[in-house]
Design an enzyme around this catalytic site. Structure first.
Site, short mmCIF file in Angstrom:
data_model
loop_
_atom_site.label_atom_id
_atom_site.label_comp_id
_atom_site.label_asym_id
_atom_site.label_seq_id
_atom_site.Cartn_x
_atom_site.Cartn_y
_atom_site.Cartn_z
N SER A 40 0.82 -1.20 0.00
CA SER A 40 0.00 0.00 0.00
C SER A 40 0.87 1.26 0.00
CB SER A 40 -0.96 -0.04 1.20
OG SER A 40 -2.07 0.80 1.00
N ASP A 152 -6.04 -3.89 -2.13
CA ASP A 152 -4.99 -3.55 -1.18
C ASP A 152 -4.24 -4.78 -0.63
OD1 ASP A 152 -3.77 -1.45 0.54
OD2 ASP A 152 -4.68 -2.63 2.14
#
Length: 281
Positions: A40, A152
């Site tokens: 991320s 993610d």
């Protein structure tokens, strides 16, 4: 190829700016990670670092190209922000769009939504891999990489240390997703409950892997900042910078155990010392 120093950069939204402070403090002291594994926000900072961008330009990305802009809204769609519209912003910083064009080894993790498994990207196209890694559900639309759909990396692995194990002599970690304090009054919607559950799962999943690193930095004070708190970039950067300096004696001991000291590269010291040079808009 064996690398001397590797670093793990966790996800954490805007708190990931602290990674830049940590990296600058390390490099200023002659400690230059040669391999990076990130998820991320950690994937974004890791890619910028591996591409060889100066620290000022790494900060410039968050100052001027923050993905959290309303111009990227996707409606109707599978998320609020459309990752496809963010690609041009990344091309400015990664024109070759390739892992192979990077100056340092980079590993980026993302979650395959259909197969329900972690994917580690380390070769081929770079930008979509990084975007996939930071495609937070309900915020970003999932990212298409080839014929697969990703979200993610923190869903499964917010602290991806595994790619560096056996590859690096010293593995440092930076965790920027603290478990924030709250009370029951803040859990009045299904969204707030879901976000809290997501936060708890990521925190404890990461903490269980800290022992695999030689040292993990957890900059103090990051719990004061939200995931989208980009207006306070200078403060977040400062917390990472100071955290690394505080642990520098121990980091030096770990590094000197496996390799001679390197001369510190010439870098501009502490870019936020003169805040007037930066337009924090």
């Amino acid at each position: 190829m064996q690398h001397h120093i590797g670093i793990v950069l966790s996800g954490g939204g805007s708190r990931g700016i602290a990674h830049i402070g940590v990296l600058q403090a390390l490099v200023e002291n002659g400690i230059v990670p040669e391999a990076v594994s990130g998820t991320s926000a950690g994937a974004i900072v890791g890619a910028l670092y591996a591409a060889g961008h100066p620290f000022e330009k790494m900060l410039d990305f968050f100052l001027k190209k923050s993905p959290f802009r309303m111009s990227k809204v996707a409606f109707p769609g599978r998320g609020v922000l459309n990752t496809e519209k963010i690609v041009p912003d990344f091309l400015e910083y990664f024109p070759a769009d390739s892992f192979e064009a990077l100056g340092k080894r980079l590993f980026v993790t993302a979650t395959d939504l259909v197969a329900a498994r972690r994917e580690i990207f380390a070769s081929g196209p770079l930008i979509r891999a990084v975007l996939a890694s930071c495609s937070v559900p309900m915020v970003f639309t999932p990212t298409q990489v080839g014929d697969r759909l990703f979200a993610d990396g923190g869903i499964i692995d917010n602290f991806p240390v595994e790619p560096l194990l056996g590859l690096c002599d010293v593995v440092l970690g930076v965790h920027v997703s603290p478990l924030t304090s709250l009370d029951e009054s803040q859990l009045q919607s299904s969204l707030s409950v879901s976000q809290r559950a997501y936060e708890i799962a990521m925190y404890y999943g990461s903490k269980q892997k800290f022992h695999q690193c030689d040292l993990v930095l957890c900059p103090k004070g990051l719990e004061r900042f939200g995931l989208n708190d980009v207006k306070r970039r200078a403060e977040i950067y400062e917390l990472g910078y100071r955290a690394a300096l505080e642990q520098m004696p121990e980091i030096n001991r770990l590094v000197e155990r496996v390799e001679p000291r390197r001369p510190a590269p010439k870098v501009r010291s502490h870019p936020f010392m003169k805040l007037k040079d930066w337009k924090l808009t």
